[in-house]
Scaffold this active site. Structure first.
Site, PDB file in Angstrom:
ATOM      1  N   HIS A  85      -6.135   5.223   6.612  1.00 37.18           N
ATOM      2  CA  HIS A  85      -6.661   3.881   6.813  1.00 37.18           C
ATOM      3  C   HIS A  85      -6.492   3.287   8.125  1.00 37.18           C
ATOM      4  O   HIS A  85      -7.355   2.789   8.450  1.00 37.18           O
ATOM      5  CB  HIS A  85      -6.544   3.146   5.557  1.00 37.18           C
ATOM      6  CG  HIS A  85      -7.260   1.950   5.401  1.00 37.18           C
ATOM      7  ND1 HIS A  85      -8.606   1.948   5.424  1.00 37.18           N
ATOM      8  CD2 HIS A  85      -6.701   0.521   5.380  1.00 37.18           C
ATOM      9  CE1 HIS A  85      -9.077   0.713   5.566  1.00 37.18           C
ATOM     10  NE2 HIS A  85      -8.011  -0.108   5.388  1.00 37.18           N
ATOM     11  N   ARG A 125       0.846  -1.264  -0.044  1.00 35.16           N
ATOM     12  CA  ARG A 125      -0.022  -0.083   0.004  1.00 35.16           C
ATOM     13  C   ARG A 125       0.925   1.262   0.178  1.00 35.16           C
ATOM     14  O   ARG A 125       0.330   2.319  -0.583  1.00 35.16           O
ATOM     15  CB  ARG A 125      -0.954  -0.091   1.141  1.00 35.16           C
ATOM     16  CG  ARG A 125      -1.976  -1.004   1.099  1.00 35.16           C
ATOM     17  CD  ARG A 125      -2.850  -1.261   2.289  1.00 35.16           C
ATOM     18  NE  ARG A 125      -3.765  -2.321   2.214  1.00 35.16           N
ATOM     19  CZ  ARG A 125      -4.490  -2.650   2.963  1.00 35.16           C
ATOM     20  NH1 ARG A 125      -4.742  -2.056   4.472  1.00 35.16           N
ATOM     21  NH2 ARG A 125      -5.451  -3.673   2.653  1.00 35.16           N
TER      22      ARG A 125
END
Lengths: 661, 249
Positions: free
Chosen positions: A425, A333
């Site tokens: 996140h 990510r």
């Protein structure tokens, strides 16, 4: 040198035998004594529910607290893509060691080897437990479990339930918890928020919680307190976290002596729906699983305003496939996020804000359509038929995500590529814990996202669910025995003990102070201002100058908050603005510490990217000689912090530059 | 867009409650319905009035916490959508929107649009589980489950426990919610051992909580944001009948 205050209590022996050996030798508490020992669990997500249910099954008396109206609403419920486990059901070469290795590497060599290996070891049992509870994982036609791939790995080890894996796992843990509630072994306190840890003689002995319906402050005793309160991504105001997700429980613990580990390690997820305007209250994730089949691109020409379908193939830049041919769209990510930012900053972004890239399903739809046409024995099907069949398959795999995208943006992702951009996140940082998951305050534990331990500087996809459930189902039930075995002679402490009175007075003081400010600005005003400072200076890219500026701005903002915030209503009623104010007050302190930590770490690693420290190709440049340590911060009155270091010793994995090329 | 809101205001459970009217002049069609409420609350705070209390958390349509009754429909006009996922492009400039809490004797109002849904937790606590302690499980692939059964169980398990079914039903019946859990576990091999006991206990608790009976209007299915099928109610009725006639667990 590791600070003497940070003994991680890692068992000796070979890495693959530590946990087995530990389990066989850790102190036990006999069933008669378990009935006398009380445990407080704060938070009812995957870590909290699984821990509470399992501890109650073992015979302990458990109390669970959550601020939502039911334990089932905790934000673990929103996890989409899946949960990793080293089952090797696909026969593709997976093993405990590979999951261990991938997680250490994925975390850019900033996690503790022994904890991560234990996580990999227990991963398989999690799947067994969930299936036994009736969690309806996706299955193949033969009746066996199905798997898919996630970023940063080259095997298929992710178990899933459509795009709702977190929901199904949480409902499984919640059902186990409710079973114990029904038996009377767990007492559930929904709509309660923990606002203080109570310590007696240096040990955690209880909490002060506010009943969010009546406003009353309650005192609760426990022989041990478990914080399973999730991450602090909402310090950025805009994140994929739920509106109520907060740092308050962890922060109160921090101020009571629990060190905070690696606070600057934040995960910015590459595939979220971009911001649409100032009214935006939160951001929505589009699962990483979409990168299994979707292709990410921007136009080759900067400032290209053509519609995506009008841009021919050779004028598109599939930049992840170009830069990272080995992993392509499935790089971890942090890497994918930075690459998207790099393209947008260079002027290649798309959409009205130009702060987005395309996630395109056109070629996947065609590919699936052809396969399906073959399965259905269609000879020379026309393109329209192929596309129609392909859309059907994609809908089966990702339908709920595509629908969600359509509702939020008003665009149809089956026809036009989705626009995505990175968003906050997950937070890898959290309360420092030892191998037993105990913080630096005796008897105070942190589980799941609330602790710092397993994901280093970057968490791989499908690993948060794994860690939350590992900590709750399979780790804490053993490790808590090491402490509670010594506590069997401790009688419940009276709620009139001065420590409870003092803690309650402190909370009461804060609430009264907040309500009496009667200033001019709403809580959200301050939260948004803090979020902007954090996102601009302590987000995907950081530098020393910006961080120093951010620290002074946050201090000013905090002062202004305590002078000018307006909270309508009173303390003794349902008061959502007061709840928010208590949380934002803590974010305003945490934000400063995150910047201090980011400024201290003069290297780039995982999600922590300091612009001064990068390779010629723009990749993160680690400094293992000087920064292969956990930064654990101790709080002092007057907003001063001192740094303690836990050296990370890599005995099993060689530190190398992470490469996904 | 200009929007007129008529919102139910109720100080607490003892207050009788009333509608208040508010005017919003700058609503964007890209806002979610709850973001529109954020704007309203910001406006009320500026005017030194008390903001509207409403339940919400994930704002992704999955936690089940949001619960508004909008223009006479649970979660508003869009099908298969929770209030937090409803967007203002569903409305027109100049619209008047009426917003109420869930209304059911079993869901008492706490404040404004917030209600107490703890009855659902109590129903789950009597039987909405498989009795398997941690560590007792066999290898996950040792039990084969036909894909169709797993898919059907998943469809039932997708229930988010929001209570729209109860709010929508003229009888305030909780049959769709209870039947979703009963069905999920009845469809899977893991749920077989306690199958009869589970349905007996869950139905008894549902009745004790004061929910009404099902008269097959199908309104719950039509308004469920997660598309939970009314076929689950039929399955629960069969399960219940079987459990009533046959002895055992």
């Amino acid at each position: 040198m590791t600070s003497p205050r940070l003994d991680a209590k890692i068992p000796g022996g070979n890495i693959s035998e530590k946990w087995t050996q530990y389990k066989s030798t850790v102190a036990l508490v006999n069933p008669a004594n378990k009935r006398k020992l009380e445990i407080i669990v704060v938070g009812s997500g995957l870590a909290g529910s699984s821990a509470a249910a399992t501890l109650a099954e073992l015979g302990y008396k458990v109390k669970v607290f959550c601020f939502q109206d039911s334990a089932r609403r905790a934000h673990s419920i929103a996890a989409q893509g899946g949960i990793n486990a080293a089952k090797n059901y696909q026969n593709d070469g997976d093993s405990t060691y590979r999951l261990f290795y991938d997680t250490i590497k994925g975390g850019d060599y900033r996690a503790r080897e022994a904890n991560v290996h234990r996580l990999a070891e227990v991963s398989a049992s999690i799947i067994d437990q969930c299936v036994a509870q009736g969690v309806p994982f996706a299955r193949e036609y033969g009746g066996l479990l199905s798997n898919r791939s996630f970023g940063g790995t080259q095997v298929q080890r992710t178990f899933y339930a459509a795009g709702q894996t977190g929901q199904q796992l949480l409902l499984g843990a919640y059902s186990a918890l409710m079973r114990q509630v029904g038996y009377g072994t767990v007492k559930m306190y929904a709509r309660h928020e923990m606002l203080e840890v109570v310590t007696v003689d240096g040990k955690a002995r209880g909490i002060i919680a506010r009943n969010l319906v009546t406003g009353e402050l309650e005192r609760h005793f426990g022989h041990a307190v478990l914080l399973c309160t999730g991450g602090y991504g909402n310090v950025f105001f805009l994140s994929t976290n739920a509106m109520g997700s907060n740092v308050t429980a962890a922060w109160k613990a921090h101020k009571k002596g629990a060190f905070f580990g690696n606070p600057c390690f934040t995960q910015i997820h590459p595939t979220c729906i971009p911001v649409s305007g100032d009214h935006q209250s939160k951001l929505t994730l589009m699962s990483e699983s979409l990168r299994n089949d979707g292709r990410i691109w921007v136009p080759k020409k900067a400032g290209d305003t053509r519609k995506p379908i009008d841009i021919p193939e050779d004028e598109r830049d599939y930049y992840l496939e170009r830069r990272y041919p080995a992993f392509g769209n499935l790089v971890p990510r942090d890497v994918a996020s930075r690459a998207a930012k790099e393209r947008c900053d260079a002027g290649f972004g798309v959409g009205a804000s130009k702060m987005a890239v395309y996630l395109d399903y056109a070629s996947a739809i065609e590919r699936y359509g052809k396969v399906e046409a073959n399965k259905q024995n269609l000879v020379n099907p026309d393109k329209a038929t192929i596309i129609k069949l392909g859309k059907g398959i994609v809908a089966e795999k990702y339908g709920n995500l595509f629908e969600m995208y359509a509702k939020i943006t008003g665009e149809n992702p089956y026809e036009t590529p989705m626009r995505i951009y990175p968003a906050v996140h997950y937070t890898m940082g959290g309360l420092w814990v030892d191998y037993n998951l105990m913080t630096t305050v005796e008897g105070l534990y942190a589980l799941g996202e609330a602790n710092f331990s397993d994901h280093g500087a970057n968490r791989l996809g499908a690993s948060a669910l794994m860690q939350g459930l590992a900590d709750g189902y399979f780790v804490i039930p053993y490790t808590i025995g090491a402490y509670l075995a010594k506590e069997i002679h401790t009688n419940p402490i009276s709620l009139d003990h001065p420590a409870f009175t003092e803690a309650e007075q402190r909370v009461k003081g804060i609430i009264e102070k907040l309500i009496n400010i009667k200033g001019n600005k709403s809580v959200d005003h301050f939260h948004k201002a803090l979020g902007k400072i954090m996102w601009d200076q302590c987000g995907m890219a950081r530098n020393a100058e910006g961080l120093k500026w951010a620290i002074s701005e946050i201090r000013k903002l905090r002062e202004e908050f305590w002078k000018d915030v307006r909270i309508p209503g009173g303390a003794m009623e349902v008061n959502p603005e007061l709840e928010k104010a208590c949380r934002v007050a803590d974010f305003l302190e945490l934000g400063e510490l995150m910047c201090i930590d980011a400024l201290n770490r003069n290297e780039s690693c995982g999600g922590h990217f300091r612009e001064e420290y990068q390779t010629e190709e723009g990749e993160a440049l680690r400094d293992d000689d000087n920064f292969a340590y956990v930064a654990a911060w101790e709080f002092h009155e007057g907003y001063e912090w001192s740094l303690h270091k836990e050296d990370l010793v890599f005995e099993n994995i060689k530190l190398t530059q992470r490469s996904y090329k | 867009m200009k929007i007129t809101l008529k919102v139910w205001r109720q100080k607490n459970g003892k207050d009788s409650g009333r509608f208040e009217t508010y005017q919003l002049n700058h609503v964007s069609e890209d806002m979610s319905f709850l973001e529109m409420f954020d704007v309203l609350n910001e406006q009320l705070i500026t005017e030194n009035k008390e903001p509207v209390a409403f339940d919400h958390d994930c704002r992704e349509g999955i936690c089940g916490m949001c619960s508004m009754y909008i223009n006479g429909r649970a979660h508003g006009p869009w099908e298969g959508t929770t209030t937090c996922q409803l967007h203002m492009r569903a409305f027109n400039d100049g619209d008047t929107i009426v917003v109420e809490p869930w209304r059911s004797a079993a869901f008492p109002v706490l404040k404004d649009l917030m209600v107490d849904r703890s009855a659902f937790d109590r129903i789950m606590a009597v039987g909405g589980f498989v009795s398997v302690n941690t560590g007792n499980a066999v290898d996950a692939n040792s039990t084969l489950i036909p894909k169709e059964d797993a898919d059907n169980a998943f469809s039932a398990a997708a229930c988010i426990g929001c209570g729209a079914c109860v709010a929508t039903c003229k009888n305030s019946s909780a049959m769709l919610f209870v039947s979703a859990k009963v069905s999920q576990l009845a469809l899977l091999p893991q749920g077989q051992v306690e199958r009869k006991d589970r349905v007996r206990k869950m139905v008894a608790q549902m009745d004790a909580e004061g929910f009404g009976s099902c008269t097959n209007t199908g309104a719950c299915e039509a308004e469920c944001p997660k598309g939970i099928s009314i076929a689950n109610i039929a399955r629960m009725n069969r399960e219940y009948l079987g459990a009533a006639i046959l002895p055992g667990n």
